[in-house]
Structure formats: structure tokens, C-alpha cells
Design a protein around this motif. Structure first.
Motif, mmCIF file in Angstrom:
data_model
loop_
_atom_site.group_PDB
_atom_site.id
_atom_site.type_symbol
_atom_site.label_atom_id
_atom_site.label_comp_id
_atom_site.label_asym_id
_atom_site.label_seq_id
_atom_site.Cartn_x
_atom_site.Cartn_y
_atom_site.Cartn_z
ATOM 1 N N SER A 1 -10.854 -0.834 9.371
ATOM 2 C CA SER A 1 -10.796 -0.373 7.984
ATOM 3 C C SER A 1 -10.898 1.137 7.843
ATOM 4 O O SER A 1 -10.464 1.700 6.846
ATOM 5 N N ARG B 1 -6.421 5.029 9.310
ATOM 6 C CA ARG B 1 -5.241 5.127 8.441
ATOM 7 C C ARG B 1 -4.161 5.927 9.159
ATOM 8 O O ARG B 1 -4.397 7.039 9.627
ATOM 9 N N LEU C 1 -0.760 -4.032 10.554
ATOM 10 C CA LEU C 1 -2.133 -3.787 10.133
ATOM 11 C C LEU C 1 -3.032 -4.931 10.579
ATOM 12 O O LEU C 1 -2.637 -6.095 10.556
ATOM 13 N N SER D 1 -8.093 -4.656 8.222
ATOM 14 C CA SER D 1 -8.072 -3.714 7.100
ATOM 15 C C SER D 1 -7.605 -2.315 7.477
ATOM 16 O O SER D 1 -7.960 -1.338 6.828
ATOM 17 N N LYS E 1 -4.988 0.762 7.570
ATOM 18 C CA LYS E 1 -4.218 1.271 6.439
ATOM 19 C C LYS E 1 -3.106 2.199 6.916
ATOM 20 O O LYS E 1 -3.090 2.635 8.064
ATOM 21 N N SER F 1 -0.155 5.354 5.085
ATOM 22 C CA SER F 1 0.520 6.000 3.960
ATOM 23 C C SER F 1 1.734 6.725 4.499
ATOM 24 O O SER F 1 1.709 7.265 5.609
ATOM 25 N N SER G 1 1.061 -4.699 1.688
ATOM 26 C CA SER G 1 -0.341 -4.457 1.377
ATOM 27 C C SER G 1 -0.445 -3.447 0.253
ATOM 28 O O SER G 1 0.053 -2.327 0.364
ATOM 29 N N ASP H 1 -3.059 -2.054 -0.543
ATOM 30 C CA ASP H 1 -4.105 -1.110 -0.173
ATOM 31 C C ASP H 1 -3.528 0.080 0.593
ATOM 32 O O ASP H 1 -4.257 0.960 1.023
ATOM 33 N N CYS H 2 -2.222 0.073 0.789
ATOM 34 C CA CYS H 2 -1.556 1.161 1.490
ATOM 35 C C CYS H 2 -0.610 1.836 0.514
ATOM 36 O O CYS H 2 -0.533 1.447 -0.640
#
Length: 401
Positions: free
Chosen positions: A222, A225, A244, A247, A249, A251, A268, A270-271
Motif C-alpha cells: 500500500s 506507488r 497491482l 493495495s 498504486k 499514477s 482501480s 485508487d489510482c
């Protein structure tokens, strides 16, 4: 007289014994001198020497027989630039506390039965002359493995062979990592980049090629990223560009993405994707609020663009904690309705024709289809709960199939 002769003979024997002991010492020193000289560094070296690496401090250059010797000679806590002087087959380990600028200077560093580079310290890996590369041939070993410290890679090629069966680059355990440029080729059926760094792993550029049939980039944990700000990514297999787990991530703000599976990115919310060019369509759920993928490919690529009042198909308005009206733009009504959950006075308005393949759940949010817009629902469920409602203005349309 006999006593005198014996005394003299004894003295001669002692003298001869001392002479032979001294001679043996000299012989031993002479015999071992080449070995000692070969193992030590030297500051007086011809331009045609056979040393592996050099360190220059205050205009004084010291040459070393192996790259590892040069790494070991670097002072802990002090940035040290090491230049590779020739192609070498060697595994190197950079311990915690070392700050190494490793300049391949156009040469090739190939493994010798282990991870080619293993770093627990700070490593700036570069090549001031084009052609510098790191190669791994050993099964279940990486070309570049880091654990802690920091990593910066620029203008370097990193590759392996198909039977390595190991990640090409493995970044773990709180490593601050940044890849600026280079060519990175994974020929084995493993991830090109595996990151469990528990921090951001930033990719600013470079060419990334996945030849083995495996996910190209793996974001695990988590706190990890993958931040992609540029570069060209080509997946010659059938798997996703990004994967992934636990958790992890990602971008994406820029970059060109070729090949891979039809679902090029993991779904997701969350991304976040805010830009880039993709050979396959991007699911709107992967985009940051206010951004959406284009529906038609231009020049062979789908793009992600910023939405405005004039381009968005869906608009969410609500009242925030400061009693101000907030407006957000979407491509997908399902995402807008999910974001409207528990927001005061939330209204999701369909302003353009849009087709939905995900269930719509309006919970205490109003769903409005504007005049002239069509909401097409394919094989989904529309739930109206609480104080929510659906309004269809004038020539607005809801189609169900």
C-alpha cells in the motif's frame, strides 16, 4: 689452537646461517611482490592499463583491479564517482552508507553468477558515453536489486536473457527510486520492474520493453506507488502493463503505452491517469476525477484528456463543508454516483450521450438526464434509494437493453 679453529668455524656457520635466512627473506619478498602489486590500487598507471575501475579525488586518480575494490574503497557518507574502464564480468555489492556514482562510460557490466548489482546504499547509475549497460545471465538473479537507500538511473541499458526467470529490476524496502532515461529490456517471463519500495518509484523517461509473457510493472504494498511521467512502454506479451497487489498504486501523467492485454491497466479508482497515449482503450475508472479517455483512437492511440464543462458527459455538483458549491467532471455516471455518496445536495447530471455498462446506484443523490442527452444502460441495474430521484428533462432519454 684447536679451540680457536673450532670457534672460528662456529662463527662462520652462524654468519652463513644469517646470510641464508636473509637471502630467503629477500627471495620471498621478491616472489610475492607481483601478487601484492596486482591486488593493490595504483596511482601511477599508463593509458593502456588493464585495470577495471578508477576513482578521482582532488585531481588524483586511483585505478583498481576490480570494480568491487573501487566500491569498497569509497568513503562511507561521502559521494564517490567510480568510472568503469573496461567491460567486466563481476557482481558488485554497495553497502549501506556508501554513496556511489557509477559511470559505466560506455562499457558493459555483466554478472558473474549473482545479481549484477545489489545496492543497499545510494547508487547513481549512469553512462557518460552511450553504450553503457548492465547485463544478467544467471537464473533467479536480477540485473539490478536495491534494498533501502536511493537509486537514480540515467542513460544506461539494462537487460537479461530469457532463461533468467527473475525480475530485471527489483526495488524494495524503502528505496527512493527515480529512472530518468535508458533502455530496459526484460527477456524472461517475469516483471521488468518489481517495486515494493513503500515509497514512490518515479519514471521520468526511458524505453521499456517486455518480451517475456508477464506483467511489465508490478506495484506491491500500500505504500508503493509507480509514478509514470514519461517514457515508452512496449509489452510484446499478452499481460497487463501494470499489475497491482496488496493495495499497490500507480499514477500516469504522460508516456506512450504499446501492446499488452486489452485491459492495459488494472481497474482501480485508487489510482490515477491524467495523460498519456495508449494503444488499447483505457477504462474511465482508471482516470482521475476531471479526466477521461478518448473514445476514438487518433494516430493509433487513445488519449486521456482533461474534462471541462463543454467536454464532460457527466457533471457532479454538491455542497462542501464550507457551504460552497463544488463541480466535478466525469466520463462515467457510475463513477460520479460513487463519488457523490454521502455528499450534501449531490446531483449527477448527464449532459451528453453516454453508455453505461456498470450498475448505477443513486443513494441520496439526484440523477438528471439533460435535454437532448441519452443515457443508455446495457445489462445493468439502476438502483434509486433514499431521497434520490431520476429526472429526465424534455427530450432527454434513458434507454435500457
Amino acid at each position: 689452537n684447536g679451540l680457536c679453529v673450532r670457534a672460528k668455524n662456529n662463527e662462520r656457520r652462524k654468519t652463513m646461517k644469517k646470510f641464508f635466512i636473509t637471502l630467503m627473506c629477500i627471495v620471498m619478498v621478491v616472489c610475492f611482490m607481483p601478487t601484492v602489486a596486482f591486488a593493490d590500487s595504483t596511482t601511477t598507471c599508463s593509458s593502456e592499463c588493464d585495470h577495471a575501475a578508477s576513482i578521482t579525488v582532488n585531481a588524483a586518480t586511483t585505478h583498481y583491479d576490480t570494480l568491487q575494490e573501487a566500491v569498497n574503497a569509497a568513503t562511507d557518507g561521502s559521494e564517490t564517482t567510480i568510472k568503469l574502464l573496461k567491460n567486466v564480468e563481476e557482481n558488485i555489492q554497495i553497502n549501506s552508507g556508501k554513496i556511489i556514482v557509477l559511470d559505466l562510460d560506455g562499457h558493459v557490466l555483466t554478472d558473474n553468477g549473482d545479481n549484477t548489482i545489489k545496492s543497499m546504499g545510494t547508487l547513481y547509475l549512469k553512462s557518460s558515453t552511450n553504450g553503457g549497460s548492465v547485463v544478467n545471465h544467471t537464473a533467479k538473479r536480477c540485473a539490478l536489486y536495491t534494498s533501502g537507500g536511493a537509486l537514480n538511473v540515467e542513460n544506461v541499458s539494462i537487460s537479461n536473457v530469457s532463461d533468467c526467470n527473475k525480475e530485471l529490476i527489483y526495488i524494495s524496502s524503502n528505496t527512493d527510486a527515480e529512472i530518468i532515461s535508458g533502455i530496459f529490456t526484460q527477456n524472461a517471463s517475469k516483471n521488468l520492474l518489481y517495486a515494493s519500495a513503500k515509497k514512490d518509484v518515479v519514471i521520468k523517461g526511458g524505453t521499456f520493453i517486455q518480451n517475456g509473457d508477464y506483467e511489465m510493472i508490478y506495484s506491491y504494498d500500500s505504500g508503493t506507488r509507480i509514478v509514470i511521467e514519461g517514457g515508452t512502454f512496449t509489452n510484446n506479451g499478452t499481460k497487463q502493463m501494470l499489475y497491482l497487489s496488496h493495495s499497490g498504486k500507480y499514477s500516469i501523467s504522460d508516456g506512450t503505452f504499446n501492446g499488452g492485454s486489452a485491459e492495459i491497466l488494472p481497474n482501480s479508482s485508487d489510482c490515477g491517469v491524467t495523460g498519456g497515449k495508449f494503444s488499447n482503450p483505457v477504462n474511465p475508472i482508471n482516470c482521475v476525477v476531471g479526466y477521461a479517455p478518448t473514445k476514438v483512437a487518433a494516430d493509433g492511440y487513445y488519449c486521456v484528456i482533461g474534462l471541462t464543462d463543454g467536454t464532460a458527459a457527466v457533471v457532479l455538483t454538491y455542497i462542501n463543508e464550507e457551504s460552497a458549491t463544488v463541480t466535478a467532471y466525469y466520463a462515467d455516471p457510475a463513477v460520479a454516483l460513487a463519488d457523490s455518496f454521502q455528499k450534501t445536495g449531490a446531483t449527477v447530471t448527464i449532459t451528453k450521450d453516454v453508455t453505461v455498462t456498470s450498475d448505477l446506484n443513486a443513494y441520496k443523490s439526484k440523477l438528471v438526464v439533460n435535454e437532448g442527452a441519452t443515457l443508455t444502460c446495457k445489462s445493468i441495474k439502476v438502483s434509486i434509494n433514499g431521497t434520490s430521484g431520476v429526472t429526465v428533462k424534455n427530450n432527454g432519454t434513458i434507454n435500457a437493453s
